[in-house]
Design a protein around this motif. Sequence first.
Motif, PDB file in Angstrom:
ATOM      1  N   LEU A  64       0.828  -1.216   0.000  1.00 36.87           N
ATOM      2  CA  LEU A  64       0.000   0.000   0.000  1.00 36.87           C
ATOM      3  C   LEU A  64       0.858   1.260   0.000  1.00 36.87           C
ATOM      4  CD1 LEU A  64      -2.800  -1.004   2.537  1.00 36.87           C
ATOM      5  CD2 LEU A  64      -2.992  -0.808   0.046  1.00 36.87           C
ATOM      6  N   PHE A  65       1.945   1.247   0.776  1.00 39.72           N
ATOM      7  CA  PHE A  65       2.837   2.397   0.820  1.00 39.72           C
ATOM      8  C   PHE A  65       3.521   2.605  -0.529  1.00 39.72           C
ATOM      9  CE2 PHE A  65       6.964   4.370   1.582  1.00 39.72           C
ATOM     10  CZ  PHE A  65       6.552   5.561   2.156  1.00 39.72           C
ATOM     11  N   ALA A  66       3.900   1.527  -1.193  1.00 38.65           N
ATOM     12  CA  ALA A  66       4.529   1.636  -2.513  1.00 38.65           C
ATOM     13  C   ALA A  66       3.569   2.281  -3.513  1.00 38.65           C
ATOM     14  CB  ALA A  66       4.980   0.262  -3.005  1.00 38.65           C
ATOM     15  N   LEU A  67       2.299   1.903  -3.463  1.00 45.97           N
ATOM     16  CA  LEU A  67       1.300   2.537  -4.333  1.00 45.97           C
ATOM     17  C   LEU A  67       1.141   4.014  -4.002  1.00 45.97           C
ATOM     18  CD1 LEU A  67      -1.482  -0.178  -4.542  1.00 45.97           C
ATOM     19  CD2 LEU A  67      -0.070   0.683  -6.404  1.00 45.97           C
ATOM     20  N   PHE A  68       1.112   4.333  -2.709  1.00 46.57           N
ATOM     21  CA  PHE A  68       1.000   5.723  -2.290  1.00 46.57           C
ATOM     22  C   PHE A  68       2.198   6.535  -2.784  1.00 46.57           C
ATOM     23  CE2 PHE A  68       2.632   8.841   0.726  1.00 46.57           C
ATOM     24  CZ  PHE A  68       1.632   9.788   0.667  1.00 46.57           C
ATOM     25  N   TYR A  69       3.398   6.016  -2.602  1.00 40.76           N
ATOM     26  CA  TYR A  69       4.594   6.758  -2.991  1.00 40.76           C
ATOM     27  C   TYR A  69       4.695   6.901  -4.504  1.00 40.76           C
ATOM     28  CZ  TYR A  69       9.244   8.657  -2.879  1.00 40.76           C
ATOM     29  OH  TYR A  69      10.324   9.484  -3.040  1.00 40.76           O
ATOM     30  N   ALA A  70       4.298   5.873  -5.234  1.00 47.43           N
ATOM     31  CA  ALA A  70       4.293   5.970  -6.698  1.00 47.43           C
ATOM     32  C   ALA A  70       3.309   7.042  -7.154  1.00 47.43           C
ATOM     33  CB  ALA A  70       3.949   4.614  -7.309  1.00 47.43           C
ATOM     34  N   ASN A  71       2.142   7.085  -6.527  1.00 54.18           N
ATOM     35  CA  ASN A  71       1.176   8.126  -6.869  1.00 54.18           C
ATOM     36  C   ASN A  71       1.721   9.507  -6.507  1.00 54.18           C
ATOM     37  OD1 ASN A  71      -1.462   9.121  -7.703  1.00 54.18           O
ATOM     38  ND2 ASN A  71      -1.723   9.594  -5.540  1.00 54.18           N
ATOM     39  N   GLY A  75       2.131  11.458  -9.745  1.00 51.68           N
ATOM     40  CA  GLY A  75       0.933  12.293  -9.828  1.00 51.68           C
ATOM     41  C   GLY A  75      -0.211  11.677 -10.606  1.00 51.68           C
ATOM     42  N   TRP A  76      -0.458  10.404 -10.409  1.00 53.66           N
ATOM     43  CA  TRP A  76      -1.548   9.740 -11.114  1.00 53.66           C
ATOM     44  C   TRP A  76      -2.907  10.305 -10.713  1.00 53.66           C
ATOM     45  CZ3 TRP A  76       0.903   4.582  -9.346  1.00 53.66           C
ATOM     46  CH2 TRP A  76       1.979   4.267 -10.172  1.00 53.66           C
ATOM     47  N   ILE A  77      -3.133  10.438  -9.413  1.00 48.75           N
ATOM     48  CA  ILE A  77      -4.397  10.979  -8.909  1.00 48.75           C
ATOM     49  C   ILE A  77      -4.054  12.232  -8.109  1.00 48.75           C
ATOM     50  CG2 ILE A  77      -6.415  10.579  -7.457  1.00 48.75           C
ATOM     51  CD1 ILE A  77      -6.057   7.595  -7.993  1.00 48.75           C
ATOM     52  N   THR A  78      -4.528  13.369  -8.597  1.00 54.60           N
ATOM     53  CA  THR A  78      -4.245  14.647  -7.950  1.00 54.60           C
ATOM     54  C   THR A  78      -5.523  15.211  -7.344  1.00 54.60           C
ATOM     55  OG1 THR A  78      -4.670  15.895  -9.967  1.00 54.60           O
ATOM     56  CG2 THR A  78      -2.405  15.125  -9.618  1.00 54.60           C
ATOM     57  N   THR A  79      -5.407  16.346  -6.668  1.00 54.70           N
ATOM     58  CA  THR A  79      -6.600  16.988  -6.112  1.00 54.70           C
ATOM     59  C   THR A  79      -7.530  17.452  -7.222  1.00 54.70           C
ATOM     60  OG1 THR A  79      -5.387  19.066  -5.961  1.00 54.70           O
ATOM     61  CG2 THR A  79      -5.484  17.708  -3.986  1.00 54.70           C
ATOM     62  N   ASP A  80      -6.981  17.850  -8.356  1.00 59.79           N
ATOM     63  CA  ASP A  80      -7.833  18.238  -9.491  1.00 59.79           C
ATOM     64  C   ASP A  80      -8.621  17.047 -10.013  1.00 59.79           C
ATOM     65  OD1 ASP A  80      -6.952  20.847  -9.366  1.00 59.79           O
ATOM     66  OD2 ASP A  80      -5.295  20.483 -10.774  1.00 59.79           O
ATOM     67  N   THR A  81      -8.009  15.877 -10.031  1.00 63.41           N
ATOM     68  CA  THR A  81      -8.703  14.660 -10.461  1.00 63.41           C
ATOM     69  C   THR A  81      -9.859  14.349  -9.517  1.00 63.41           C
ATOM     70  OG1 THR A  81      -6.590  13.798 -11.253  1.00 63.41           O
ATOM     71  CG2 THR A  81      -8.393  12.235 -11.050  1.00 63.41           C
ATOM     72  N   LEU A  82      -9.598  14.417  -8.224  1.00 67.10           N
ATOM     73  CA  LEU A  82     -10.654  14.142  -7.241  1.00 67.10           C
ATOM     74  C   LEU A  82     -11.775  15.175  -7.345  1.00 67.10           C
ATOM     75  CD1 LEU A  82      -8.502  13.177  -4.146  1.00 67.10           C
ATOM     76  CD2 LEU A  82      -9.770  11.654  -5.663  1.00 67.10           C
TER      77      LEU A  82
END
Length: 94
Positions: A64-71, A75-82
């Motif tokens: 889970l941390f690896a996914l978080f750090y990769a994001n 910048g796969w999911i940003t605040t603009d995306t949300l």
Amino acid sequence: MRWTSLLAIYFLFWFLSLFLVLPFGIRTTDEVGGEKIPGQADSAPHEFRPLRIVLRTSLVALALFALFYANYSFGWITTDTLRSWFHGPAEANR
């Protein structure tokens, strides 16, 4: 990002993962066919293995941390995306 922030975020993922991992692989005394101790709860695990739980939790938290750090890095999911997901694309560009 500072290493202390990364460590704190990893431990947040670790404790989240602990509650995800705890219910898996637990067998009660009734399921194993063992003898109950007087006063033992019906839902109590037959055999408690904390090292196995810590290892599984650490592996899930690492993934889970690896996914978080990769994001965070890519910048796969940003605040603009949300914002566009919840308010639509027209309101996201304001």
